[in-house]
Design a protein around this motif. Structure first.
Motif: not given
Length: 299
Positions: A287-296
């Protein structure tokens, strides 16, 4: 409807005997076996040719192979469908691929993503489950296994062809799953290029795009009305003790195409359902990585 999608399933010398004897309790444990039995359809990636003849091609990296007899365990696991679109399916040349396809046909296991030529390899597969037509499109990035107009191999992702295939498949079915063999091994995030490719697959009609090949759990992206999974990790592949190979995710789909993730862990030469504490940590990091990829800036 309950569909299970797993990633790489590769019999290795360390567990040939368990596959030959169809000892599925030893291979995956009772909990996972029950989960498979409850499912209506089970999808995996077969990343090693099934052949008793070694004819390795010239390439970089290992030439995988598994004896034909290991089909006993594969069949006992309840596998319904294999994608063969990957970078190892041609490791033993055209005879290895032909042997694999013949073994799967003989044992009633469907497949797509590879064939005797490009036209054959690019064909999709459609299955009806609980009154809904599910289309499966399988493709791979270009390595050593790609089919041509006149030679056997895996279906290459080609933006001039594959996206049309996905769009056509959507017109014939209720849901489309794209199994995309690509990404960077041992890297848990998509490259900007991979992200563009997967998003375009969604735009063309895919409901779910699953990226396999990285041998590690990656992250998830919700895009338009679809979902992209950038890396499942392996299902059962005893090749290395690398930290990346110790965990994986199964994907469970229901009638509404809602996704549940089921963490699994490598146990020596077998695999097991993850215990609650480990499962929670795996999903937390996912989940943490899934949120991180929202940041280009992350990828």
């Amino acid at each position: 409807m309950k569909v299970i999608i797993g990633a790489d399933l590769v019999p290795t010398i360390s567990n040939y005997d368990l596959f030959n004897q169809a000892d599925v309790n030893a291979l995956i444990g009772e909990e996972l076996l029950n989960l498979f039995k409850e499912a209506d359809y089970r999808i995996f990636n077969l990343e090693a040719p099934l052949s008793d003849i070694k004819t390795p091609i010239k390439k970089y990296g290992p030439n995988l192979i598994a004896p034909i007899s290991t089909i006993n365990g594969i069949k006992a696991l309840g596998v319904d469908f294999f994608t063969l679109a990957n970078n190892h399916i041609l490791d033993q040349g055209e005879q290895g691929l032909e042997s694999t396809m013949n073994v799967l046909r003989k044992n009633g296991i469907a497949f797509a993503g590879a064939g005797s030529n490009l036209s054959d390899a690019s064909k999709s597969y459609v299955v009806e489950i609980d009154g809904k037509k599910i289309g499966i499109y399988c493709c791979a990035e270009h390595e050593f296994s790609i089919a041509t107009l006149t030679s056997a191999g895996a279906n290459p992702f080609n933006p001039l062809e594959s996206l049309d295939h996905i769009q056509d498949l959507k017109a014939q079915t209720d849901h489309v799953i794209v199994l995309y063999h690509g990404g960077k091994e041992h890297y848990r995030y998509p490259s900007p290029h991979l992200q563009k490719v997967c998003r375009k697959c969604i735009e063309k009609g895919a409901d779910l795009v699953v990226c396999q090949h990285t041998h590690c759990i990656g992250c998830e992206e919700k895009y338009l009305n679809g979902t992209i999974v950038y890396g499942q990790g392996n299902f059962l592949f005893d090749y290395t003790e690398s930290e990346y190979w110790q965990t994986g995710l199964l994907i469970s789909l229901n009638s509404n195409f809602e996704i549940t993730y089921i963490p699994i862990v490598k146990k020596n030469n077998t695999v097991r359902l993850a215990e609650d504490s480990i499962s929670n940590e795996i999903l937390k990091q996912f989940k943490m990585r899934s949120e991180e990829i929202l940041d280009d800036r992350v990828i």
